[in-house]
Scaffold this motif. Structure first.
Motif, PDB file in Angstrom:
ATOM      1  N   ALA B  47      46.858  77.867  71.807  1.00 32.92           N
ATOM      2  CA  ALA B  47      47.632  79.120  71.806  1.00 32.92           C
ATOM      3  C   ALA B  47      47.020  80.209  72.104  1.00 32.92           C
ATOM      4  CB  ALA B  47      47.719  79.287  69.967  1.00 32.92           C
ATOM      5  N   ARG B  49      44.799  82.733  71.091  1.00 33.29           N
ATOM      6  CA  ARG B  49      44.430  83.678  70.600  1.00 33.29           C
ATOM      7  C   ARG B  49      43.144  83.737  70.005  1.00 33.29           C
ATOM      8  NH1 ARG B  49      49.976  83.242  66.785  1.00 33.29           N
ATOM      9  NH2 ARG B  49      51.177  83.140  68.105  1.00 33.29           N
ATOM     10  N   ILE B  60      37.253  76.331  65.632  1.00 34.78           N
ATOM     11  CA  ILE B  60      38.210  76.551  64.408  1.00 34.78           C
ATOM     12  C   ILE B  60      39.055  77.825  64.812  1.00 34.78           C
ATOM     13  CG2 ILE B  60      38.174  76.940  61.973  1.00 34.78           C
ATOM     14  CD1 ILE B  60      35.408  75.896  61.907  1.00 34.78           C
ATOM     15  N   VAL B  61      40.326  77.741  64.742  1.00 36.88           N
ATOM     16  CA  VAL B  61      41.123  78.751  65.548  1.00 36.88           C
ATOM     17  C   VAL B  61      41.988  79.406  64.278  1.00 36.88           C
ATOM     18  CG1 VAL B  61      41.462  77.457  67.697  1.00 36.88           C
ATOM     19  CG2 VAL B  61      43.149  77.136  65.950  1.00 36.88           C
ATOM     20  N   THR B  62      42.542  80.533  64.484  1.00 42.23           N
ATOM     21  CA  THR B  62      43.132  81.520  63.696  1.00 42.23           C
ATOM     22  C   THR B  62      42.163  82.106  62.681  1.00 42.23           C
ATOM     23  OG1 THR B  62      44.269  80.425  61.912  1.00 42.23           O
ATOM     24  CG2 THR B  62      45.249  80.207  64.135  1.00 42.23           C
ATOM     25  N   VAL B  65      42.385  80.363  59.191  1.00 39.87           N
ATOM     26  CA  VAL B  65      41.850  79.023  58.923  1.00 39.87           C
ATOM     27  C   VAL B  65      40.304  79.332  58.904  1.00 39.87           C
ATOM     28  CG1 VAL B  65      41.223  76.745  60.006  1.00 39.87           C
ATOM     29  CG2 VAL B  65      43.741  77.829  59.926  1.00 39.87           C
TER      30      VAL B  65
END
Lengths: 226, 226
Positions: B47, B49, B60-62, B65
């Motif tokens: 993504a 971001r 680990i993304v976002t 999370v």
């Protein structure tokens, strides 16, 4: 009995309906048209978004917060059938994909299709769908179908070997897109097979019976074998 | 040592930086310009971001999370100082407000201001800020300031008696808005006092030292007493 304020073609509401059914939690469904901005509904959630879940702990808002709450309340003791895995890496991957569908897929695909084709039709401030946005969503979904296909051809389910919240988030959004006839089932065979499997679960049946007034669902919407 | 790929004026990155500092987790900060869509960064998160947190468990993304992950990894044993409370009602309220700021405030205020005033300035596909969007964001933020004021005049911190993720999510977004000079500190006295309190925490100091090239921060950005 708990209450769920939901809108039948709101993908976030569908995600929660699927979780409730999978966890065997009986809840009374109350249809809420979020675009009406009903004062009593805004009192439950100042943001005025479906779904809202109400039980003895009060009103719980946004599908993500409800999902976490339901897993903590009902997932314990289900071992490998817990939908938000407790094992660290599986938990991270499940949460990543839940966010992927609830945020990214919604922003790029399901949010536009549902807003333009459904909400605008029934909202007092509605109007004709913006076909430019619909076309962008139809182009975007092809990438997502291939991503679902990529994941499910390497794994049994979306986030790994076991069925999880990731599958229900993805299927909730995809089912709304399928209702409005914009799911490209010819794009990826593995994605289609994954959706056939999840669509066959008993939890899915009530969603397949949903009808929006005056809107016939897409041709394969209610078919388990398509 | 864990790595955090972040962008200094990305509110989601700031939320994670504040959590790391509060939990005393040392991490190497790597500045990532998400609008450059660097292939190596897209390999970490398709993504593309910020933020992305990388440790022995992988990428680990976002921010949501990552926040859940950090609380599970480092929050245990902190008792009342745990930032995602374990008590059921406090947990629901904290998560509701984290979502409020990371999703709703971002969609209505901080996302537009940062995109129009910062990202467009530095992105190769940039351009002049759309002042219509900036004006809408400036109007919207006044409602949010009053909501922060309402909450913090009835409670010690945003989600209740104790400092929580809700405060850091709100402050992360607000600090970016303040950097670009659009935080209306005259709108609500209680909101201003709450921000003064959280801004005085040691975890906040590195954020107050951030500077975007050629962009002077708003007049009170780095002042603790304003």
């Amino acid at each position: 009995m708990p209450l769920l304020y939901h809108y039948p073609l709101c993908p976030h509401s569908r995600f929660v309906r699927l979780i409730l059914a999978e966890y065997g939690v009986a809840a009374e469904l109350i249809e809420e048209r979020p675009f009406d901005r009903r004062p009593e509904f805004l009192a439950l959630d100042p943001a005025g978004r479906t779904p809202v879940f109400v039980d003895d702990d009060g009103a719980i808002v946004t599908s993500g917060v409800i999902a976490d709450y339901l897993d903590e309340a009902y997932g314990d003791g289900r071992g490998p059938h817990r939908l938000l895995p407790t094992e660290k890496l599986a938990r991270i991957e499940t949460r990543r994909l839940v966010d992927w569908f609830n945020v990214k897929f919604f922003e790029e695909v399901s949010g536009w299709l549902v807003t333009e084709k459904v909400y605008k039709r029934f909202s007092p401030q509605g109007g004709a769908p913006d076909m430019d946005l619909v076309r962008v969503a139809r182009a975007n979904i092809r990438h997502h179908m291939r991503y679902i296909g990529y994941l499910t051809s390497h794994r049994n389910w979306l986030a790994g070997d076991r069925l999880s919240y990731a599958d229900f988030a993805a299927a909730a959004h995809l089912s709304c897109v399928d209702y409005v006839g914009d799911a490209p089932w010819d794009e990826d065979e593995a994605a289609k097979h994954w959706y056939q499997r999840i669509k066959s679960r008993p939890a899915f049946r009530p969603l397949l019976a949903d009808r929006a007034p005056g809107m016939t669902p897409g041709p394969v919407y209610a078919l388990l074998d398509f």
